[in-house]
Design an enzyme around this catalytic site. Structure first.
Site, PDB file in Angstrom:
ATOM      1  N   LYS A  13      17.830  -5.857  58.225  1.00  0.00           N
ATOM      2  CA  LYS A  13      17.716  -6.423  59.895  1.00  0.00           C
ATOM      3  C   LYS A  13      19.120  -5.220  60.206  1.00  0.00           C
ATOM      4  CE  LYS A  13      17.202 -10.324  60.087  1.00  0.00           C
ATOM      5  NZ  LYS A  13      17.655 -10.458  58.482  1.00  0.00           N
ATOM      6  N   ARG A  87      12.776 -16.253  66.275  1.00  0.00           N
ATOM      7  CA  ARG A  87      12.912 -16.580  65.248  1.00  0.00           C
ATOM      8  C   ARG A  87      12.294 -17.795  64.840  1.00  0.00           C
ATOM      9  NH1 ARG A  87      17.973 -14.789  62.915  1.00  0.00           N
ATOM     10  NH2 ARG A  87      17.837 -15.657  60.669  1.00  0.00           N
ATOM     11  N   ARG A 126      27.515  -9.114  49.589  1.00  0.00           N
ATOM     12  CA  ARG A 126      26.944  -8.139  50.816  1.00  0.00           C
ATOM     13  C   ARG A 126      28.571  -8.511  51.291  1.00  0.00           C
ATOM     14  NH1 ARG A 126      22.977 -10.106  55.621  1.00  0.00           N
ATOM     15  NH2 ARG A 126      24.485 -11.980  55.394  1.00  0.00           N
ATOM     16  N   ARG A 160      30.506 -13.557  54.829  1.00  0.00           N
ATOM     17  CA  ARG A 160      29.770 -14.775  55.413  1.00  0.00           C
ATOM     18  C   ARG A 160      30.164 -16.474  55.192  1.00  0.00           C
ATOM     19  NH1 ARG A 160      24.511 -12.371  58.282  1.00  0.00           N
ATOM     20  NH2 ARG A 160      24.472 -14.608  57.829  1.00  0.00           N
ATOM     21  N   ARG A 171      18.083 -20.385  53.820  1.00  0.00           N
ATOM     22  CA  ARG A 171      18.036 -19.678  55.049  1.00  0.00           C
ATOM     23  C   ARG A 171      16.595 -19.503  54.885  1.00  0.00           C
ATOM     24  NH1 ARG A 171      23.213 -16.328  55.020  1.00  0.00           N
ATOM     25  NH2 ARG A 171      22.214 -14.928  55.413  1.00  0.00           N
TER      26      ARG A 171
HETATM   27  P1  AP5 Z   1      20.953  -7.093  56.267  1.00  0.00           P
HETATM   28  O1  AP5 Z   1      20.853  -5.511  56.706  1.00  0.00           O
HETATM   29  O2  AP5 Z   1      22.413  -7.490  56.361  1.00  0.00           O
HETATM   30  O3  AP5 Z   1      20.578  -7.926  55.944  1.00  0.00           O
HETATM   31  P2  AP5 Z   1      19.786  -8.358  56.873  1.00  0.00           P
HETATM   32  O4  AP5 Z   1      18.352  -9.157  56.847  1.00  0.00           O
HETATM   33  O5  AP5 Z   1      20.818  -8.283  57.930  1.00  0.00           O
HETATM   34  O6  AP5 Z   1      20.346 -10.019  56.404  1.00  0.00           O
HETATM   35  P3  AP5 Z   1      21.139 -11.257  57.178  1.00  0.00           P
HETATM   36  O7  AP5 Z   1      21.702 -11.451  56.141  1.00  0.00           O
HETATM   37  O8  AP5 Z   1      22.019 -10.891  58.418  1.00  0.00           O
HETATM   38  O9  AP5 Z   1      19.669 -12.212  58.075  1.00  0.00           O
HETATM   39  P4  AP5 Z   1      19.470 -13.645  58.707  1.00  0.00           P
HETATM   40  O10 AP5 Z   1      18.725 -13.132  59.443  1.00  0.00           O
HETATM   41  O11 AP5 Z   1      19.950 -14.409  57.525  1.00  0.00           O
HETATM   42  O12 AP5 Z   1      21.132 -13.549  59.258  1.00  0.00           O
HETATM   43  P5  AP5 Z   1      21.697 -13.830  60.511  1.00  0.00           P
HETATM   44  O13 AP5 Z   1      22.741 -13.655  61.473  1.00  0.00           O
HETATM   45  O14 AP5 Z   1      20.600 -13.321  61.747  1.00  0.00           O
HETATM   46  O15 AP5 Z   1      21.678  -6.451  54.642  1.00  0.00           O
HETATM   47  C1  AP5 Z   1      21.840  -7.444  53.376  1.00  0.00           C
HETATM   48  C2  AP5 Z   1      22.456  -6.226  52.187  1.00  0.00           C
HETATM   49  O16 AP5 Z   1      22.111  -5.520  51.592  1.00  0.00           O
HETATM   50  C3  AP5 Z   1      23.800  -5.854  52.906  1.00  0.00           C
HETATM   51  O17 AP5 Z   1      25.140  -6.031  51.565  1.00  0.00           O
HETATM   52  C4  AP5 Z   1      23.404  -4.289  52.638  1.00  0.00           C
HETATM   53  O18 AP5 Z   1      23.860  -3.236  52.515  1.00  0.00           O
HETATM   54  C5  AP5 Z   1      21.776  -4.353  51.492  1.00  0.00           C
HETATM   55  N1  AP5 Z   1      20.739  -3.345  51.891  1.00  0.00           N
HETATM   56  C6  AP5 Z   1      20.271  -3.646  53.431  1.00  0.00           C
HETATM   57  N2  AP5 Z   1      18.929  -2.726  52.688  1.00  0.00           N
HETATM   58  C7  AP5 Z   1      19.159  -2.162  51.858  1.00  0.00           C
HETATM   59  C8  AP5 Z   1      17.868  -1.402  51.103  1.00  0.00           C
HETATM   60  N3  AP5 Z   1      16.869  -1.193  51.719  1.00  0.00           N
HETATM   61  N4  AP5 Z   1      18.729  -1.080  49.400  1.00  0.00           N
HETATM   62  C9  AP5 Z   1      19.750  -2.032  49.114  1.00  0.00           C
HETATM   63  N5  AP5 Z   1      20.408  -2.189  50.346  1.00  0.00           N
HETATM   64  C10 AP5 Z   1      20.093  -2.737  51.037  1.00  0.00           C
HETATM   65  O19 AP5 Z   1      21.762 -15.067  60.705  1.00  0.00           O
HETATM   66  C11 AP5 Z   1      22.750 -16.392  60.496  1.00  0.00           C
HETATM   67  C12 AP5 Z   1      22.702 -17.309  60.619  1.00  0.00           C
HETATM   68  O20 AP5 Z   1      22.795 -17.611  62.055  1.00  0.00           O
HETATM   69  C13 AP5 Z   1      21.533 -18.239  60.764  1.00  0.00           C
HETATM   70  O21 AP5 Z   1      21.614 -18.496  59.626  1.00  0.00           O
HETATM   71  C14 AP5 Z   1      20.692 -19.063  61.999  1.00  0.00           C
HETATM   72  O22 AP5 Z   1      22.000 -20.177  61.669  1.00  0.00           O
HETATM   73  C15 AP5 Z   1      21.933 -18.156  63.250  1.00  0.00           C
HETATM   74  N6  AP5 Z   1      21.049 -17.987  64.292  1.00  0.00           N
HETATM   75  C16 AP5 Z   1      20.469 -16.606  64.101  1.00  0.00           C
HETATM   76  N7  AP5 Z   1      20.134 -15.490  64.998  1.00  0.00           N
HETATM   77  C17 AP5 Z   1      19.177 -17.303  65.199  1.00  0.00           C
HETATM   78  C18 AP5 Z   1      18.211 -17.049  65.383  1.00  0.00           C
HETATM   79  N8  AP5 Z   1      17.728 -16.412  66.856  1.00  0.00           N
HETATM   80  N9  AP5 Z   1      17.700 -18.688  66.592  1.00  0.00           N
HETATM   81  C19 AP5 Z   1      18.103 -19.552  65.509  1.00  0.00           C
HETATM   82  N10 AP5 Z   1      18.933 -19.245  64.770  1.00  0.00           N
HETATM   83  C20 AP5 Z   1      19.663 -18.265  64.453  1.00  0.00           C
END
Ligand code: AP5
Ligand code: ZN
Length: 214
Positions: A13, A87, A126, A160, A171
Site C-alpha cells: 500500500k 481499517r 523492509r 520500524r 497485525r
Molecule cells: P509496503 O509498501 O511498505 O507495504 P504496506 O502495505 O504499506 O505495509 P505496512 O506494513 O506499512 O502496512 P500496515 O498496514 O501494517 O502498517 P501501517 O503503517 O498502516 O511494502 C512492504 C515491503 O515490501 C517494502 O519493503 C517494499 O519495498 C516491499 N514491496 C512492496 N511492494 C512489492 C512488490 N510488488 N514486490 C516486491 N516487494 C514489494 O500501520 C501500522 C500500525 O499503525 C498498525 O498496526 C496500527 O497499530 C496502527 N494503525 C495505522 N492505521 C490505523 C487505522 N486506520 N486504525 C487503527 N490503527 C491504525
C-alpha cells in the site's frame, strides 16, 4: 479522484501510494505514517498509540478518524490515496461522512492480494529512507546505488519497531478480523477492484494505473 488502497500489512500500500503521489499529484494519507510521526514527536496521540502499535493492534477509531479529518483538506484537485485507513467498519463510515461533508466521494477501493508468507518476508526485510520515507527491501527492492536513496539521495535509512515476525502475525490477525470484513461494505457500492499484489512493484503499479485510467 479519491481512492483507498486496502490490503494486509506488507501488501504494498505504502509503496504504491508514494508512487501515485509522485506521478499523479494525489496526496498520500497514511494513518500509520501520521501515528508514527505523533509517536516520534511525543504528542498526546502518540503517547496513547505507541504501545498499541508496538503490539500490532489497532489504535482507536476516534484517534485515526480525527487524524484523517485534519488532513483531508490538504488533498488538492487530484484527490487523496487513503493508505491504511479505513481499517474497521466504523472508520469506513467516518470516511464516508468526512468526504460527504466536502462534496466528495470514493472512486475506487483497490484491494491488493498477496500470500501471507510473502507478506512476512516483505515486512521483515523492509527499510525506509530516513529523509523522505521512500520504501525499500533487503532483497526485493534495494536502492539503485547502494546506500543512496533513489528518490532524495539521502544516505540514512531506518526500520520500524513493529516489523518483527511476532508483531506481524498479530497485525495479520487484526487485518483478517477487523479490516477484511469492510470489503463487503464497499462491494455493495460496486467500488472494489482486486489486484494481484504478488507481481513486481512495476507490475502492480501498471495494474493500478489501468484501474485509475479506466
Ligand atoms: P509496503 O509498501 O511498505 O507495504 P504496506 O502495505 O504499506 O505495509 P505496512 O506494513 O506499512 O502496512 P500496515 O498496514 O501494517 O502498517 P501501517 O503503517 O498502516 O511494502 C512492504 C515491503 O515490501 C517494502 O519493503 C517494499 O519495498 C516491499 N514491496 C512492496 N511492494 C512489492 C512488490 N510488488 N514486490 C516486491 N516487494 C514489494 O500501520 C501500522 C500500525 O499503525 C498498525 O498496526 C496500527 O497499530 C496502527 N494503525 C495505522 N492505521 C490505523 C487505522 N486506520 N486504525 C487503527 N490503527 C491504525
Ligand atoms: Zn529518500
Amino acid at each position: 479522484m479519491d481512492i483507498i488502497l486496502l490490503g494486509p500489512p506488507g501488501a504494498g500500500k505504502g509503496t504504491q501510494a508514494q508512487r501515485l503521489q509522485r506521478n499523479r499529484g494525489m496526496i498520500q494519507l497514511s494513518t500509520g505514517d501520521m501515528l508514527r510521526e505523533a509517536v516520534a514527536k511525543g504528542t498526546p496521540t502518540g503517547l496513547k498509540a505507541k504501545a498499541v502499535m508496538e503490539a500490532g493492534e489497532l489504535v482507536s477509531d476516534a484517534i485515526v478518524s480525527a487524524l484523517i479529518g485534519e488532513r483531508l483538506d490538504s488533498a488538492g484537485d487530484h484527490g487523496a490515496i487513503f493508505d491504511g485507513f479505513p481499517r474497521t467498519k466504523h472508520q469506513a463510515q467516518a470516511l464516508e461522512i468526512l468526504l460527504g461533508e466536502r462534496g466528495r466521494k470514493l472512486n475506487h477501493v483497490i484491494e491488493l492480494i498477496v500470500d501471507e508468507e510473502v507478506l512476512v518476508d516483505r515486512i521483515i526485510g523492509r527499510f525506509t529512507c530516513a529523509t523522505c520515507g521512500a520504501g525499500y527491501h533487503d532483497s526485493l527492492h534495494r536502492p539503485k546505488v547502494e546506500g543512496t536513496c533513489d528518490v532524495c539521495g539521502g544516505h540514512e535509512f531506518k526500520r520500524r519497531p513493529d516489523d518483527n515476525e511476532q508483531t506481524v502475525r498479530t497485525r495479520m490477525a487484526e487485518y483478517r478480523a477487523k479490516t477484511a470484513p469492510i470489503l463487503p461494505y464497499y462491494e455493495e457500492k460496486g467500488l472494489v477492484r482486486r489486484i494481484d499484489g504478488m507481481g513486481s512493484v512495476e507490475e502492480v503499479a501498471a495494474a493500478i494505473d489501468a484501474v485509475l485510467d479506466s
